[in-house]
Design a protein around this motif. Structure first.
Motif, PDB file in Angstrom:
ATOM      1  N   ASN A  14      -2.896  -2.069  -4.342  1.00  0.00           N
ATOM      2  CA  ASN A  14      -2.866  -0.613  -4.492  1.00  0.00           C
ATOM      3  C   ASN A  14      -1.509  -0.074  -4.937  1.00  0.00           C
ATOM      4  O   ASN A  14      -1.283   1.119  -4.956  1.00  0.00           O
ATOM      5  CB  ASN A  14      -3.287   0.049  -3.173  1.00  0.00           C
ATOM      6  CG  ASN A  14      -2.326  -0.240  -2.042  1.00  0.00           C
ATOM      7  OD1 ASN A  14      -1.338  -0.958  -2.199  1.00  0.00           O
ATOM      8  ND2 ASN A  14      -2.613   0.316  -0.876  1.00  0.00           N
ATOM      9  N   SER A  16       1.356  -0.673  -3.384  1.00  0.00           N
ATOM     10  CA  SER A  16       2.314  -0.673  -2.272  1.00  0.00           C
ATOM     11  C   SER A  16       2.916  -2.069  -2.130  1.00  0.00           C
ATOM     12  O   SER A  16       2.550  -2.996  -2.865  1.00  0.00           O
ATOM     13  CB  SER A  16       1.614  -0.244  -0.976  1.00  0.00           C
ATOM     14  OG  SER A  16       0.644  -1.199  -0.599  1.00  0.00           O
ATOM     15  N   SER A  18       4.286  -5.009   0.898  1.00  0.00           N
ATOM     16  CA  SER A  18       4.486  -5.430   2.283  1.00  0.00           C
ATOM     17  C   SER A  18       5.776  -6.229   2.340  1.00  0.00           C
ATOM     18  O   SER A  18       6.160  -6.891   1.378  1.00  0.00           O
ATOM     19  CB  SER A  18       3.298  -6.241   2.797  1.00  0.00           C
ATOM     20  OG  SER A  18       3.132  -7.412   2.040  1.00  0.00           O
ATOM     21  N   SER A  30       5.873  -2.111   5.597  1.00  0.00           N
ATOM     22  CA  SER A  30       5.353  -1.913   4.241  1.00  0.00           C
ATOM     23  C   SER A  30       5.841  -0.575   3.724  1.00  0.00           C
ATOM     24  O   SER A  30       6.335   0.257   4.478  1.00  0.00           O
ATOM     25  CB  SER A  30       3.823  -1.960   4.230  1.00  0.00           C
ATOM     26  OG  SER A  30       3.299  -0.894   4.998  1.00  0.00           O
ATOM     27  N   GLY A  31       5.666  -0.387   2.413  1.00  0.00           N
ATOM     28  CA  GLY A  31       6.045   0.872   1.787  1.00  0.00           C
ATOM     29  C   GLY A  31       5.096   1.226   0.668  1.00  0.00           C
ATOM     30  O   GLY A  31       4.488   0.338   0.062  1.00  0.00           O
ATOM     31  N   ASP A  32       4.976   2.509   0.392  1.00  0.00           N
ATOM     32  CA  ASP A  32       4.056   2.984  -0.649  1.00  0.00           C
ATOM     33  C   ASP A  32       4.491   2.550  -2.037  1.00  0.00           C
ATOM     34  O   ASP A  32       3.667   2.390  -2.930  1.00  0.00           O
ATOM     35  CB  ASP A  32       3.947   4.509  -0.608  1.00  0.00           C
ATOM     36  CG  ASP A  32       3.300   5.003   0.676  1.00  0.00           C
ATOM     37  OD1 ASP A  32       2.524   4.237   1.284  1.00  0.00           O
ATOM     38  OD2 ASP A  32       3.592   6.140   1.088  1.00  0.00           O
ATOM     39  N   ASP A  33       5.804   2.408  -2.242  1.00  0.00           N
ATOM     40  CA  ASP A  33       6.362   1.952  -3.512  1.00  0.00           C
ATOM     41  C   ASP A  33       7.624   1.156  -3.186  1.00  0.00           C
ATOM     42  O   ASP A  33       7.973   0.998  -2.011  1.00  0.00           O
ATOM     43  CB  ASP A  33       6.641   3.127  -4.460  1.00  0.00           C
ATOM     44  CG  ASP A  33       7.487   4.223  -3.823  1.00  0.00           C
ATOM     45  OD1 ASP A  33       8.306   3.924  -2.925  1.00  0.00           O
ATOM     46  OD2 ASP A  33       7.341   5.388  -4.225  1.00  0.00           O
ATOM     47  N   ASP A  36      10.398   2.990  -1.110  1.00  0.00           N
ATOM     48  CA  ASP A  36       9.913   3.202   0.253  1.00  0.00           C
ATOM     49  C   ASP A  36       9.889   1.884   1.021  1.00  0.00           C
ATOM     50  O   ASP A  36      10.259   1.834   2.202  1.00  0.00           O
ATOM     51  CB  ASP A  36       8.519   3.828   0.216  1.00  0.00           C
ATOM     52  CG  ASP A  36       8.027   4.238   1.597  1.00  0.00           C
ATOM     53  OD1 ASP A  36       8.831   4.800   2.379  1.00  0.00           O
ATOM     54  OD2 ASP A  36       6.836   3.999   1.895  1.00  0.00           O
TER      55      ASP A  36
END
Length: 132
Positions: A14, A16, A18, A30-33, A36
């Motif tokens: 998606n 993102s 991990s 984890s981060g969205d991008d 992040d």
């Protein structure tokens, strides 16, 4: 204390990412991008190490980055943190201390509207060579 550990970063379908630290069991996030994910990695690493310090547990040595095995879609990045900075930021609550000073000094300080707490904090920081 300052630390640097290698993180394994895995892209997700998606978009993102991990992040896990193979030297530190249970330390992952984890981060969205990517920005992040890096931010979250620093926060997770610092909190994990801070907790270990607080519990007076032995902190594992960091493996060399080139010794870390990754899968084909993963990559590594070194993440550096400073638990002392973290501690100052999150443990900035006040504690009450009782002190004793000569009466004459107390009277002069009160007449001069000296803030005892601020003065004591400045003096302790000076004594410990802590700069803000």
């Amino acid at each position: 204390m300052k630390y640097a550990y290698t993180a394994i970063i895995s892209p997700e379908e998606n978009g993102s990412f991990s992040v896990r630290f193979p030297d530190l069991p249970g330390c992952y996030t984890s981060g969205d991008d990517m920005p992040d994910a890096v931010h979250m990695a620093q926060d997770a690493l610092c909190l994990w190490l801070y907790d270990m310090e607080q519990d007076k547990k032995s902190i594992p040595c960091a493996a060399k980055q080139h010794d870390i095995h990754t899968e084909s879609n993963e990559f590594t990045s070194v993440v550096a943190v400073d638990t002392e900075t973290y501690r100052r930021y999150y443990e900035n609550k006040s504690v009450k201390k009782t002190l004793t000073i000569p009466m004459w000094l107390n009277e002069q300080a009160e007449r001069a509207n000296i803030n005892f707490s601020q003065t004591l904090q400045r003096a302790i920081k000076t004594e410990l060579r802590i700069s803000e």
